[in-house]
Write an enzyme that holds these catalytic residues in place. Structure first.
Site, mmCIF file in Angstrom:
data_model
loop_
_atom_site.group_PDB
_atom_site.id
_atom_site.type_symbol
_atom_site.label_atom_id
_atom_site.label_comp_id
_atom_site.label_asym_id
_atom_site.label_seq_id
_atom_site.Cartn_x
_atom_site.Cartn_y
_atom_site.Cartn_z
ATOM 1 N N GLU A 29 29.293 8.855 20.056
ATOM 2 C CA GLU A 29 30.758 8.983 20.051
ATOM 3 C C GLU A 29 31.367 7.685 19.572
ATOM 4 O O GLU A 29 30.909 6.598 19.950
ATOM 5 C CB GLU A 29 31.326 9.218 21.465
ATOM 6 C CG GLU A 29 31.210 10.618 21.980
ATOM 7 C CD GLU A 29 31.814 10.755 23.374
ATOM 8 O OE1 GLU A 29 32.811 10.059 23.690
ATOM 9 O OE2 GLU A 29 31.271 11.556 24.148
ATOM 10 N N ASN A 52 27.909 5.493 23.043
ATOM 11 C CA ASN A 52 29.324 5.788 22.811
ATOM 12 C C ASN A 52 30.065 4.461 22.854
ATOM 13 O O ASN A 52 29.963 3.734 23.858
ATOM 14 C CB ASN A 52 29.894 6.685 23.914
ATOM 15 C CG ASN A 52 29.329 8.092 23.879
ATOM 16 O OD1 ASN A 52 28.555 8.442 22.992
ATOM 17 N ND2 ASN A 52 29.714 8.901 24.837
ATOM 18 N N HIS A 70 28.232 17.055 30.628
ATOM 19 C CA HIS A 70 29.386 16.264 30.215
ATOM 20 C C HIS A 70 30.504 16.547 31.232
ATOM 21 O O HIS A 70 31.525 17.143 30.918
ATOM 22 C CB HIS A 70 29.807 16.613 28.784
ATOM 23 C CG HIS A 70 30.682 15.583 28.126
ATOM 24 N ND1 HIS A 70 30.412 15.037 26.889
ATOM 25 C CD2 HIS A 70 31.832 14.997 28.518
ATOM 26 C CE1 HIS A 70 31.359 14.181 26.545
ATOM 27 N NE2 HIS A 70 32.246 14.135 27.533
HETATM 28 O O1 IFM Z 1 37.113 12.245 25.571
HETATM 29 C C1 IFM Z 1 36.177 11.312 26.016
HETATM 30 C C2 IFM Z 1 34.793 11.927 26.097
HETATM 31 O O2 IFM Z 1 34.762 13.057 26.906
HETATM 32 C C3 IFM Z 1 33.818 10.922 26.671
HETATM 33 N N1 IFM Z 1 33.877 9.676 25.933
HETATM 34 C C4 IFM Z 1 35.171 9.102 25.677
HETATM 35 C C5 IFM Z 1 36.108 10.116 25.078
HETATM 36 C C6 IFM Z 1 37.496 9.489 24.820
HETATM 37 O O3 IFM Z 1 38.042 9.041 26.004
#
Ligand code: IFM
Length: 455
Positions: free
Chosen positions: A356, A297, A126
């Site tokens: 996410e 996500n 990540h």
């Molecule tokens: O905080 C980020 C994350 O690290 C990766 N996806 C989007 C999130 C919000 O911007």
């Protein structure tokens, strides 16, 4: 607290309710126990790159507070915790000598997650590439894929017996485009050729890492997480429709086509052939790289128009007027349903997790409470979109809220708050926002629903 009328019984009984984080955004302790420097440590120290020169040195101090943080997740009532391993804690220089204290930390963390009856979902990358690898060229360099596979193997030899869910990469788009095309994130370079070469290294690294996962974590389900763009034409003009498809070729199919089809979109060879990487035998192998699940996500869609003056003839434009989060991102919950359907249909993807989803707002802590109405509405509306996709036959196995508590939001530093819990940075207290209470209630209701169906 916001009322909801979500049809939770539509979701599978064993649906995983989770929260997600990433190492650099929460851990802090960047110099502890032999951790090496990452591209984000460097980027944060480059003047003008990150809001008020914030950095992840302390962040949420999770490195020292992980036990309490896991207790908090247990208290929230969720089933699963998605976290990431910091490559520079394991290989401070990216390759070569292993730092055992880094492995010890994640070993304790995974045991702590399991001890609380939570399911760990582990992301191997990540965004925190060891700086020494960047100094040697970074993701555009072919051998970074081999180093990544060795790193993955090292982590899995230690943790693989206890990881049911493993993710190779989080958001290839951001790694390659923000890192090497528009420069808005570490390492902040700007070059189309480097971007496409970075994508090729990453796509190859995924295949190599999947081999290691199969070997050292044979019981795990493994996949990749993408923030696939939902590209919408800004008008009904046919050329804008073509441009929207082209954007998906560029930002999404650059990763999806190799993963599922072993090749790159033909349109990229037509428009920017000189930027495309050399593909060697075995680099892209959709059989070896086949994921057990696809992690999606989702935050917002992109609006596109044709622009024949550009090498890839398109341009992003502002979303139509409408509600926006504190990030300025437009709010289109139905886009999540649409994306799930499109991905399932185009690539025959059988199993999804929403890895996410969440929103930043200008939260105000008043008398120990945060009444985050907008975040609650965002949560309910997006869960509604997941339920709608499930009704239409998409197999979604879980939902991870981004994020459990406010943390380091990359170039926005600590100024943007995505958490269900409010992080009071001076004291490191985590204070439940109303959205945390709502999420807890939704999870409980889904469980009760299941129990009553069984009776
Ligand atoms: O905080 C980020 C994350 O690290 C990766 N996806 C989007 C999130 C919000 O911007």
């Amino acid at each position: 607290m916001t009322h909801h009328s979500l049809d939770l019984k539509v979701l599978p009984k064993d649906f995983l309710w989770g929260v997600a984080t990433a190492a650099y955004q929460i851990e802090g302790a960047t110099w502890a126990n032999g951790r090496g420097c990452s591209i984000w440590d460097t980027y944060c120290r480059t003047p003008g790159k990150v809001y008020e020169a914030h950095n992840g040195d302390v962040a949420c101090d999770h490195y020292h507070r992980w036990e309490e943080d896991l207790d908090l997740m247990k208290e929230l009532g969720i089933d699963s915790y998605r976290f990431s391993v910091a490559w520079p804690r394991i290989f401070p220089r990216g390759c070569g000598e292993v730092e055992p204290r880094g492995l010890d930390f994640y070993d304790r963390l995974v045991d702590g997650i399991l001890r609380r009856g939570l399911v760990p979902m582990c992301t191997l990358y990540h965004w925190d590439l060891p700086q020494e690898l960047e100094d040697r060229g970074g993701w555009p360099e072919r051998d970074v894929a081999d180093h990544f596979a060795d790193y993955a193997e090292t982590v899995l030899r230690r943790l693989g017996d206890r990881l049911p869910l493993i993710v190779t990469f989080n958001e290839p788009y951001c790694i390659c485009f923000n890192g090497y095309y528009n420069g808005s994130q570490a390492p902040g370079r700007k070059n189309l050729r480097l971007t496409h070469h970075a994508a090729h290294t990453l796509n190859r690294a995924h295949v190599l890492a999947m081999d290691r996962i199969r070997a050292y974590a044979p019981g795990a389900k493994a996949g990749i997480v993408m923030n696939t763009t939902l590209a919408l034409p800004a008008t009904d003009r046919p050329e804008d429709r073509v441009a929207a498809e082209l954007l998906m070729d560029w930002e999404d199919r650059l990763f999806l086509d190799p993963l599922f089809r072993g090749r790159y979109p033909e349109s990229l060879y037509r428009h920017v052939p000189e930027s495309m990487p050399e593909i060697r035998e075995g680099d892209l192998d959709p059989v070896r790289g086949e994921p057990d699940f696809f992690g999606l996500n989702y935050y917002f869609p992109s609006y596109v128009v044709a622009d024949p003056t550009r090498p890839i003839p398109l341009r992003l434009v502002d979303a139509p007027a409408g509600p926006r989060t504190a990030m300025g991102w437009c709010i289109v919950p139905s886009g999540l349903t649409e994306l799930l359907l499109r991905l399932r249909d185009e690539y025959a993807i059988e199993t999804f997790y929403i890895t996410e989803n969440g929103s930043a707002w200008n939260d105000v802590l008043e008398d120990g409470a945060v009444h985050d109405e907008e975040r609650q509405k965002f949560l309910v509306d997006h869960l509604g979109a997941v339920i709608e996709a499930v009704k239409q036959g998409v197999d979604v196995r879980g939902y991870y809220a981004w994020s459990v508590y406010d943390n380091f939001e990359w170039t926005f530093g600590f100024a943007k708050r995505f958490g269900l819990y409010y992080t009071d940075y001076p004291t490191q207290r985590r204070i439940p926002k109303d959205s945390a209470r709502l999420y807890k209630r939704i999870v409980e209701e889904h469980r009760t629903e299941n129990l009553s169906q069984r009776c």
